[in-house]
Design an enzyme around this catalytic site. Structure first.
Site, mmCIF file in Angstrom:
data_model
loop_
_atom_site.group_PDB
_atom_site.id
_atom_site.type_symbol
_atom_site.label_atom_id
_atom_site.label_comp_id
_atom_site.label_asym_id
_atom_site.label_seq_id
_atom_site.Cartn_x
_atom_site.Cartn_y
_atom_site.Cartn_z
ATOM 1 N N ASN A 16 0.867 -1.180 0.000
ATOM 2 C CA ASN A 16 0.000 0.000 0.000
ATOM 3 C C ASN A 16 0.904 1.231 0.000
ATOM 4 O O ASN A 16 1.487 1.578 1.025
ATOM 5 C CB ASN A 16 -0.892 -0.040 1.249
ATOM 6 C CG ASN A 16 -1.711 1.233 1.417
ATOM 7 O OD1 ASN A 16 -1.774 2.067 0.512
ATOM 8 N ND2 ASN A 16 -2.341 1.379 2.571
ATOM 9 N N TRP A 17 1.014 1.856 -1.161
ATOM 10 C CA TRP A 17 1.933 2.996 -1.281
ATOM 11 C C TRP A 17 1.338 4.289 -0.724
ATOM 12 O O TRP A 17 2.030 5.312 -0.676
ATOM 13 C CB TRP A 17 2.325 3.198 -2.764
ATOM 14 C CG TRP A 17 3.176 2.101 -3.321
ATOM 15 C CD1 TRP A 17 3.650 0.988 -2.655
ATOM 16 C CD2 TRP A 17 3.683 2.007 -4.660
ATOM 17 N NE1 TRP A 17 4.395 0.215 -3.508
ATOM 18 C CE2 TRP A 17 4.442 0.818 -4.743
ATOM 19 C CE3 TRP A 17 3.561 2.809 -5.797
ATOM 20 C CZ2 TRP A 17 5.075 0.418 -5.920
ATOM 21 C CZ3 TRP A 17 4.194 2.416 -6.967
ATOM 22 C CH2 TRP A 17 4.950 1.229 -7.024
ATOM 23 N N LYS A 18 0.085 4.251 -0.345
ATOM 24 C CA LYS A 18 -0.576 5.438 0.231
ATOM 25 C C LYS A 18 -0.375 6.656 -0.686
ATOM 26 O O LYS A 18 -0.314 6.492 -1.896
ATOM 27 C CB LYS A 18 -0.089 5.679 1.663
ATOM 28 C CG LYS A 18 -0.221 4.396 2.509
ATOM 29 C CD LYS A 18 -0.057 4.613 3.978
ATOM 30 C CE LYS A 18 -0.201 3.267 4.695
ATOM 31 N NZ LYS A 18 -0.200 3.358 6.141
ATOM 32 N N HIS A 70 -9.578 0.950 4.697
ATOM 33 C CA HIS A 70 -8.315 1.161 5.411
ATOM 34 C C HIS A 70 -8.569 2.105 6.587
ATOM 35 O O HIS A 70 -9.378 3.031 6.487
ATOM 36 C CB HIS A 70 -7.260 1.746 4.466
ATOM 37 C CG HIS A 70 -5.911 1.765 5.086
ATOM 38 N ND1 HIS A 70 -5.531 2.745 5.969
ATOM 39 C CD2 HIS A 70 -4.864 0.915 4.984
ATOM 40 C CE1 HIS A 70 -4.297 2.482 6.389
ATOM 41 N NE2 HIS A 70 -3.874 1.380 5.796
ATOM 42 N N GLU A 114 -5.645 -5.152 10.609
ATOM 43 C CA GLU A 114 -4.667 -4.083 10.837
ATOM 44 C C GLU A 114 -5.026 -3.333 12.117
ATOM 45 O O GLU A 114 -5.864 -2.413 12.088
ATOM 46 C CB GLU A 114 -4.688 -3.100 9.660
ATOM 47 C CG GLU A 114 -4.293 -3.723 8.341
ATOM 48 C CD GLU A 114 -3.661 -2.700 7.412
ATOM 49 O OE1 GLU A 114 -2.523 -2.913 7.009
ATOM 50 O OE2 GLU A 114 -4.302 -1.666 7.126
ATOM 51 N N GLY A 138 2.241 2.209 10.954
ATOM 52 C CA GLY A 138 3.221 3.285 10.864
ATOM 53 C C GLY A 138 3.879 3.650 12.173
ATOM 54 O O GLY A 138 4.533 4.684 12.275
ATOM 55 N N SER A 147 3.086 -2.037 10.438
ATOM 56 C CA SER A 147 4.533 -2.053 10.723
ATOM 57 C C SER A 147 5.204 -3.370 10.340
ATOM 58 O O SER A 147 6.138 -3.811 11.010
ATOM 59 C CB SER A 147 4.800 -1.713 12.196
ATOM 60 O OG SER A 147 4.385 -0.392 12.478
ATOM 61 N N GLY A 198 2.685 -1.198 4.362
ATOM 62 C CA GLY A 198 2.704 0.221 4.038
ATOM 63 C C GLY A 198 4.121 0.704 3.796
ATOM 64 O O GLY A 198 4.689 0.526 2.714
ATOM 65 N N GLY A 199 4.726 1.300 4.814
ATOM 66 C CA GLY A 199 6.033 1.944 4.683
ATOM 67 C C GLY A 199 7.081 1.091 3.973
ATOM 68 O O GLY A 199 7.785 1.577 3.079
#
Ligand code: PGA
Length: 252
Positions: A9-11, A95, A167, A173, A213, A234-235
């Site tokens: 998920n590149w947001k 999300h 999640e 994050g 995370s 994500g990150g």
């Protein structure tokens, strides 16, 4: 029996050029990894550019949200047929950033999920508790409610086509995560709800992901659990080498 799924998920990161470059790197790094489904979910503005890179590869294109109507006067929104037109195969729905920051409700997530299924997209439906809910011992109830509204909105025979991402909002994050056994227990509860709605065969086919995370050095903690079938990342998905390491860890 379930093929693991690792979704990035590149947001709200990356314009088209860097997005296409990152996609190319991921494709080449995961090319030889068998037995894992892989999806990249860039921002909407980069879907076309990334889709061109992913076309003909094993990496699936995904979106980060969508509207439940196919078309209409919904300024700023994007519909399932528009995503299909761009080559999307999956879509992240509900999300926690959509829910917490933009007020998306359980009912909206449910309508979106039903619409995604109608248009042939695989929905990755996100559920999870915020920290205060966890501290009050309400995590299971919150997740049950979030999932229940979705399951009430879709036909029984569509349950097997869902992907659910557990999640915990406090893990996104933050570098904090639940333990593998804690995440596995929630994934098991999710599968029980899926079985009640769609039967045990359907529930047994659904991939339940962990998200929050996830990094190369903690992914095994989650993938080693029987109820967890992959991750929503994500990150770490913005770093091709880290994301590819997570994909490799999911290979059987
Ligand atoms: P994170 O995000 O991996 O950066 O914690 C996960 C997510 O939001 O899906």
């Amino acid at each position: 029996m379930r093929t693991p799924l690792i979704a990035g998920n590149w947001k709200m990161h990356l314009v088209r050029g860097p997005a296409a470059s990152l996609a190319r790197e991921v494709v080449s790094l995961v090319r030889d990894v068998a037995g894992v489904d892989v999806a990249l979910c860039p921002p909407a503005t980069a879907l076309d550019a990334v889709g061109r890179v992913l076309a003909g590869t094993r990496v699936l294109l995904g979106a980060q949200t969508m509207h439940w109507e196919a078309k209409g006067a919904y300024t700023g929104e994007i519909s399932a047929p528009m995503l299909v037109d761009l080559g999307c195969r999956v879509v992240i729905l509900g999300h926690s950033e959509r829910r917490v920051l933009f007020g998306e409700t359980d009912e909206q997530v449910a309508r979106k999920t039903a619409a995604a299924l109608v248009h042939g997209l695989t929905p990755i439906v996100c559920v999870g508790e915020v920290l205060a809910e966890r501290d009050r011992g309400e995590a299971a109830a919150v997740i049950g409610r979030q999932l229940g509204v979705v399951l009430d909105a879709i036909p029984r025979d569509a349950v097997a086509r869902l992907v659910i991402a557990y999640e915990p909002v406090w893990a996104i994050g933050t570098g904090r995560t639940p333990t593998g056994p804690e995440a596995n227990q929630v994934a098991g509860l999710i599968r029980e709800r899926l079985a009640a709605a769609g039967g045990s065969d359907a529930a047994g086919a659904v991939r339940v992901l962990y998200g929050g995370s996830v990094k190369p050095d903690n992914i095994s903690e989650f993938l080693d659990r029987p109820e967890i079938d992959g991750a929503l990342v994500g990150g770490a998905s913005l770093d091709a080498a880290a994301f590819a390491a997570i994909v490799r860890a999911a290979a059987p």
